[in-house]
Design an enzyme around this catalytic site. Structure first.
Site, mmCIF file in Angstrom:
data_model
loop_
_atom_site.group_PDB
_atom_site.id
_atom_site.type_symbol
_atom_site.label_atom_id
_atom_site.label_comp_id
_atom_site.label_asym_id
_atom_site.label_seq_id
_atom_site.Cartn_x
_atom_site.Cartn_y
_atom_site.Cartn_z
ATOM 1 N N CYS A 101 0.840 -1.196 0.000
ATOM 2 C CA CYS A 101 0.000 0.000 0.000
ATOM 3 C C CYS A 101 0.875 1.245 0.000
ATOM 4 O O CYS A 101 1.879 1.307 0.720
ATOM 5 C CB CYS A 101 -0.902 -0.006 1.230
ATOM 6 S SG CYS A 101 -2.040 1.382 1.340
ATOM 7 N N GLU A 150 -8.984 -0.990 -2.166
ATOM 8 C CA GLU A 150 -9.207 0.449 -2.297
ATOM 9 C C GLU A 150 -10.485 0.895 -1.590
ATOM 10 O O GLU A 150 -10.521 1.966 -0.966
ATOM 11 C CB GLU A 150 -9.254 0.854 -3.771
ATOM 12 C CG GLU A 150 -7.974 0.572 -4.551
ATOM 13 C CD GLU A 150 -6.751 1.287 -3.994
ATOM 14 O OE1 GLU A 150 -6.902 2.219 -3.174
ATOM 15 O OE2 GLU A 150 -5.624 0.906 -4.362
#
EC number: 3.5.1.88
Length: 209
Positions: A101, A150
């Site tokens: 991430c 997401e």
């Protein structure tokens, strides 16, 4: 504009449930989207990001076009922009995936994700500033995981909170290369195959024969 990380002063935005975006889009929202589109094109090595990752608590994500449209043969630096996205599993099948991430630099983790999902969203067309409603199914490893990852950001969640195992990125890739060179794994192995394997090796000490 810059990526907010878990070490940033304004990191609280990463743990906040993002606000629904007003439809039709306001002029201000369109201007924000354009700024994010330009920012997206300015850096490489990304699958996408959710708007809270740039400090705005709104339900918008920007992702690589070929991950949204899996029939695309070539990549482009223009992102797919999705407003008020949501997903749901369309089967109970789950697998262990390896994720990283932008907001958690230097780390990778093993996370359990659904394999088959349905995505619903408003698709923003930057050339015309129009919206169209979309609903698509995904059965490919990377795309199906991407929506879960997401949209978690829009719910104030980060993958490390779900990770069964968290590793330093350098250690992971070094270990992966050692396994490839020793013939224990193949270089093109899918992440859904690699995830449980890495977990078994690190946690259980089970080296593949």
């Amino acid at each position: 504009m810059k990526i907010v990380t878990t070490d940033s002063e304004n990191k609280a935005v990463l743990y906040k449930v993002a606000s629904e975006v007003e439809i039709p889009l306001t002029k201000t929202t369109k201007e924000k989207i354009e700024a994010m589109r330009i920012f997206y094109k300015s850096f490489q090595g990304k699958a996408g990001f959710a708007v809270p990752q740039v400090g705005l608590s709104e339900r918008i994500i920007l992702v690589e076009q070929h991950l949204f449209d899996t029939t695309m043969a070539e990549e482009t630096d223009e992102p797919t922009i999705l407003v008020n996205p949501s997903w749901r599993p369309i089967s109970d099948k789950k697998e262990w995936d390896i994720e990283g991430c932008l907001s958690v630099p230097g780390k990778v983790g093993v996370v359990e994700r659904y394999v088959h999902v349905e995505l619903t969203a408003w698709l923003y067309h930057s050339d015309t500033e129009a919206l169209s409603k979309i609903k698509r199914e995904y059965h490919r490893e990377y795309s199906s995981v991407l929506w879960q990852h997401e949209i978690d950001h829009l719910e104030g969640k980060i993958y490390v909170d779900k990770a069964k195992l968290l590793l330093n990125e350098k250690d992971f890739y070094s270990f992966r290369q050692q396994l490839i060179e020793s013939g224990k794994i193949q270089s093109g192995m899918a992440l859904f195959d690699l995830g449980p394997l890495i977990y078994d090796i690190v946690v259980k000490g089970e080296i593949p024969s």
